[in-house]
Structure formats: C-alpha cells, structure tokens
Design a protein around this motif. Structure first.
Motif, mmCIF file in Angstrom:
data_model
loop_
_atom_site.group_PDB
_atom_site.id
_atom_site.type_symbol
_atom_site.label_atom_id
_atom_site.label_comp_id
_atom_site.label_asym_id
_atom_site.label_seq_id
_atom_site.Cartn_x
_atom_site.Cartn_y
_atom_site.Cartn_z
ATOM 1 N N UNK A 20 0.838 -1.185 0.000
ATOM 2 C CA UNK A 20 0.000 0.000 0.000
ATOM 3 C C UNK A 20 0.881 1.246 0.000
ATOM 4 N N UNK A 21 0.418 2.300 -0.655
ATOM 5 C CA UNK A 21 1.023 3.612 -0.487
ATOM 6 C C UNK A 21 0.533 4.148 0.853
ATOM 7 N N UNK A 22 1.446 4.508 1.713
ATOM 8 C CA UNK A 22 1.094 4.906 3.076
ATOM 9 C C UNK A 22 0.909 6.422 3.169
ATOM 10 N N UNK A 23 -0.212 6.842 3.775
ATOM 11 C CA UNK A 23 -0.484 8.262 4.008
ATOM 12 C C UNK A 23 -0.653 8.483 5.504
ATOM 13 N N UNK A 24 0.012 9.493 6.029
ATOM 14 C CA UNK A 24 -0.073 9.812 7.449
ATOM 15 C C UNK A 24 -0.622 11.225 7.619
ATOM 16 N N UNK A 25 -1.754 11.385 8.319
ATOM 17 C CA UNK A 25 -2.289 12.736 8.553
ATOM 18 C C UNK A 25 -1.263 13.645 9.208
ATOM 19 N N UNK A 26 -1.343 14.935 8.882
ATOM 20 C CA UNK A 26 -0.368 15.920 9.331
ATOM 21 C C UNK A 26 -0.614 16.335 10.778
ATOM 22 N N UNK A 27 0.342 17.050 11.341
ATOM 23 C CA UNK A 27 0.179 17.593 12.696
ATOM 24 C C UNK A 27 -0.967 18.598 12.738
ATOM 25 N N UNK A 274 -21.802 15.097 -6.225
ATOM 26 C CA UNK A 274 -20.736 14.882 -5.248
ATOM 27 C C UNK A 274 -19.381 15.179 -5.868
ATOM 28 N N UNK A 275 -18.434 15.513 -4.988
ATOM 29 C CA UNK A 275 -17.029 15.606 -5.366
ATOM 30 C C UNK A 275 -16.295 14.535 -4.570
ATOM 31 N N UNK A 276 -15.530 13.722 -5.267
ATOM 32 C CA UNK A 276 -14.863 12.571 -4.644
ATOM 33 C C UNK A 276 -13.359 12.590 -4.877
ATOM 34 N N UNK A 277 -12.640 12.040 -3.914
ATOM 35 C CA UNK A 277 -11.235 11.686 -4.115
ATOM 36 C C UNK A 277 -11.218 10.273 -4.686
ATOM 37 N N UNK A 278 -10.700 10.115 -5.899
ATOM 38 C CA UNK A 278 -10.566 8.776 -6.492
ATOM 39 C C UNK A 278 -9.111 8.333 -6.373
ATOM 40 N N UNK A 279 -8.901 7.134 -5.881
ATOM 41 C CA UNK A 279 -7.555 6.630 -5.620
ATOM 42 C C UNK A 279 -7.018 5.889 -6.850
ATOM 43 N N UNK A 280 -5.806 6.268 -7.232
ATOM 44 C CA UNK A 280 -5.175 5.684 -8.415
ATOM 45 C C UNK A 280 -4.608 4.296 -8.125
ATOM 46 N N UNK A 281 -4.238 4.046 -6.873
ATOM 47 C CA UNK A 281 -3.694 2.759 -6.484
ATOM 48 C C UNK A 281 -4.008 2.506 -5.008
ATOM 49 N N UNK A 282 -3.635 1.359 -4.511
ATOM 50 C CA UNK A 282 -3.932 1.008 -3.127
ATOM 51 C C UNK A 282 -3.258 1.994 -2.172
ATOM 52 N N UNK A 283 -4.053 2.459 -1.209
ATOM 53 C CA UNK A 283 -3.511 3.372 -0.208
ATOM 54 C C UNK A 283 -3.946 2.926 1.182
ATOM 55 N N UNK A 284 -3.148 3.307 2.137
ATOM 56 C CA UNK A 284 -3.472 3.052 3.539
ATOM 57 C C UNK A 284 -3.293 4.371 4.287
ATOM 58 N N UNK A 285 -4.360 4.862 4.920
ATOM 59 C CA UNK A 285 -4.277 6.074 5.728
ATOM 60 C C UNK A 285 -4.086 5.649 7.174
ATOM 61 N N UNK A 296 -6.897 2.765 7.622
ATOM 62 C CA UNK A 296 -7.980 2.651 6.652
ATOM 63 C C UNK A 296 -7.369 2.256 5.315
ATOM 64 N N UNK A 297 -7.716 1.079 4.827
ATOM 65 C CA UNK A 297 -7.174 0.586 3.563
ATOM 66 C C UNK A 297 -8.166 0.883 2.439
ATOM 67 N N UNK A 298 -7.657 1.471 1.368
ATOM 68 C CA UNK A 298 -8.497 1.881 0.242
ATOM 69 C C UNK A 298 -7.917 1.288 -1.035
ATOM 70 N N UNK A 299 -8.750 0.589 -1.788
ATOM 71 C CA UNK A 299 -8.293 -0.101 -3.001
ATOM 72 C C UNK A 299 -8.170 0.865 -4.161
ATOM 73 N N UNK A 300 -7.382 0.481 -5.143
ATOM 74 C CA UNK A 300 -7.271 1.273 -6.371
ATOM 75 C C UNK A 300 -8.642 1.391 -7.020
#
Length: 351
Positions: A20-27, A274-285, A296-300
């Motif tokens: 997964x591409x890992x995303x970490x929320x900011x401070x 609606x306005x959506x964020x569409x994920x290009x590849x697998x991500x994990x927040x 939170x795992x999100x599929x491509x």
C-alpha cells in the motif's frame, strides 16, 4: 552464480499482502480535530467512504470558506446581487416580527460562517429596533471568530453570542436560546444552501425542530431542480470551493498528487452531485494519535466523498420538513427560479 528466487509460499504471501502507499495525517490535522471528531471521520471513512463536508470548515478550511465567499458570493460592482441577501429582503414581511406578533426578535444563525449573508437583514431590524440579540452557531471555532469580528465591527451595540455546535448531532441547548426580554420570538436561520450539504438532512431538520418553541420560525435556503439533470459542468461552490477543499484535505491526510485525483459526478444513491477523491492505487491512511491507532485501507479505483449538494423539488422538500415535525408557512424563489427560501414553524399537536 545461482539466484535466490522467491519460493511459492513467499509469492503467495506477497500477493495476499499487497503493498500500500502509506499516508499519514499531518500535525495540523490532529491540531484541528478533537478526538471525537477524528473518530467520527474514521467511522465515516470506514462505513460509507466519506469525509463529512462540515469538517472542511475547520482550521485552514475556515479561511478557505471565508475567502471563497468574499471573492465569489458577496455583491460587488460587477456582481450586484446575492441570492441569500435578496431572498431575505423579499421575505422581510415574514421576518420582521409582525407574523409572530412579537415586539423583539432573537436571530439564531445556524452555520453562520462569516455572517455576511445576514448583514443587510440585521441592519434593517436594528433600524426598526426589532432585534434583541444575534447568536452565531457553527461547528468551526475559526469561523465563529470571523463572525464575531464582523458583527462587532458592523453592529458594535448589538448583543451578540456565539457557540460551537454540530447541528447534525444535537439540538441547540435551551440555555443558549433563553431570553430575558418579554414578547420575544426566535428566528432560526440556516442559510447558504447548507441543508443541501449535510449527510443526514432529516436529522438536521429534526434537531432544528427540537430547538424551537411554538412561536419560532425556521428559515433556510436551497437550490431547486433535478440533480440527475446536472450537465457535468462544475460551477460556483462545486468548482471553486471543492478545488480548495480537495487540496486542503489531501495535504492534511498526507496524500500525494500521484495517489489520487478529484472527480465530480451525479450520485444516484443519494440523488446528489458529489465531489470525490478517487484513488489511483492502493492506499493506507494511518491514523495514530493519543491512543487512536487505526489504518484505513483503500483499493485502487475506490472513491471518498468530500463534498455533496442536493437540489430539492418542492413536493420532496415539503415531505422532508413535515417528517421532521415542521409545517410550511411560506416559500419564495429568486428571479431565476434556481433558489428558494423556505419559512416554517414547528408543528405542535393541540390538546
């Protein structure tokens, strides 16, 4: 030289545990949202793949909204009209206390934002000496500061209160609404077509109804028409506000440009644009803050809704307010018949 090729078990393990591409929320994200709201965002992401729009008015999002409103909505020399201001003006006969047969009015502005839509309306009430107090209510402390500064500048002698409250989750406390002045009624405003953006419109109507007494009025605005007939062209908030919200959210969730893209579309399930964020590849927040540990795992190809807008037809609108225990007093449309202002009362069963 022999190569160390992966075994079948290693190949199976890798395919069962994709990268997964890992995303970490900011401070800033953790600074803006208290624990209860972080948990609600996580729940909304897990259960319905959504970040409720109401959270985009906090922190830096408050400045985004204020600038958007001032640039695209406040009347100027080249844009002489404003839907909210005009509708308040046109419906003033219902909103000056005469309909309620009261001497004074308390104005409770729910989702007040920067309070610009009510400036001219309050000014008329002040001149008539009909306003007792103005109360701004919003989910965002930052927007309440903007509202407070504006009201104190425009009306330095007007009694003013402000409270942070999420109208989607709770009714307004009676202690907030209590007035010492006799023969005074409340007018609840929910402007800016905000009712169209809520995830749970029915609950908002019910909470507003539960905040009201017999002689109070609720006033709200919305667009009218068919959502499914949208032409696919992003305008107004669907264009300019959404662009900024998308940038602010992706930055604060730690998502990179290559991770996702912004799309706008008609959503049949909610009959909304609606306005959506569409994920290009697998991500994990990866949420990790003060005991909150959640991935939170999100599929491509999956999408997360970050903005929604629902137009009403008149029969649908009347049905929704009646289901919430409200009855229609009056409604009127703007000159283009694109927006309407609705005035309603709480429905009480007489014994």
């Amino acid at each position: 030289m022999a190569q160390n090729l992966p075994s079948n078990s290693q190949i199976q393990s890798a395919s069962a545990n994709p990268i997964f591409h890992l995303a970490k929320p900011s401070s800033e994200f953790y600074a803006v949202f208290p624990e209860v709201e972080i948990l609600d965002i996580i729940h909304a992401l897990e259960s319905r793949r959504e970040i409720p729009l109401k959270y985009s008015y906090k922190g830096g999002g408050a400045n985004i909204w204020d600038k958007f409103y001032l640039k695209y909505i406040v009347p100027t020399w080249y844009r002489t009209s404003n839907v909210e201001i005009e509708l308040l003006k046109n419906n003033f006969a219902y909103l000056n206390g005469n309909y309620q047969k009261c001497e004074k009015l308390n104005i409770i502005d729910v989702g007040a934002g920067n309070s610009y839509p009510v400036k001219a309306f309050i000014n008329r009430l002040v001149k008539l000496k009909k306003i007792n107090k103005y109360t701004a209510i919003d989910i965002s402390d930052d927007l309440l500061k903007v509202s407070s500064n504006n009201i104190k500048k425009w009306f330095p002698n007007l009694p003013f209160n402000h409270y942070r409250l999420d109208i989607e989750n709770t009714a307004i406390f009676k202690s907030v609404l209590k007035s010492e002045a006799e023969n005074t009624a409340n007018i609840f405003l929910h402007l800016g077509v905000t009712i169209a953006n809520h995830c749970h419109r029915n609950q908002v109507f019910k909470n507003l109804r539960d905040s009201m007494d017999k002689n109070d009025l609720l006033v709200f605005t919305n667009e009218i028409g068919s959502n499914s007939q949208w032409d696919g062209i992003a305008r107004g908030g669907c264009k300019y506000h959404v662009d900024q919200v998308y940038r602010w959210l992706t930055n604060n969730l730690g998502l990179k440009n290559e991770d996702c893209e912004l799309i706008r579309k008609y959503d049949l399930a909610t009959d909304s644009i609606v306005a959506n964020i569409r994920f290009r590849h697998r991500c994990k927040i990866d949420f990790d803050y003060l005991g909150i540990e959640k991935n939170i795992e999100i599929a491509a190809g999956e999408e997360i809704t970050i903005w929604r807008h629902h137009k009403f037809t008149i029969p649908e609108l009347i049905q929704e307010i009646e289901q919430a225990g409200l009855k229609l007093v009056h409604y009127s449309t703007n000159k283009y018949s694109s927006h309407l202002m609705v005035i309603c009362q709480p429905f009480f069963i007489s014994h």
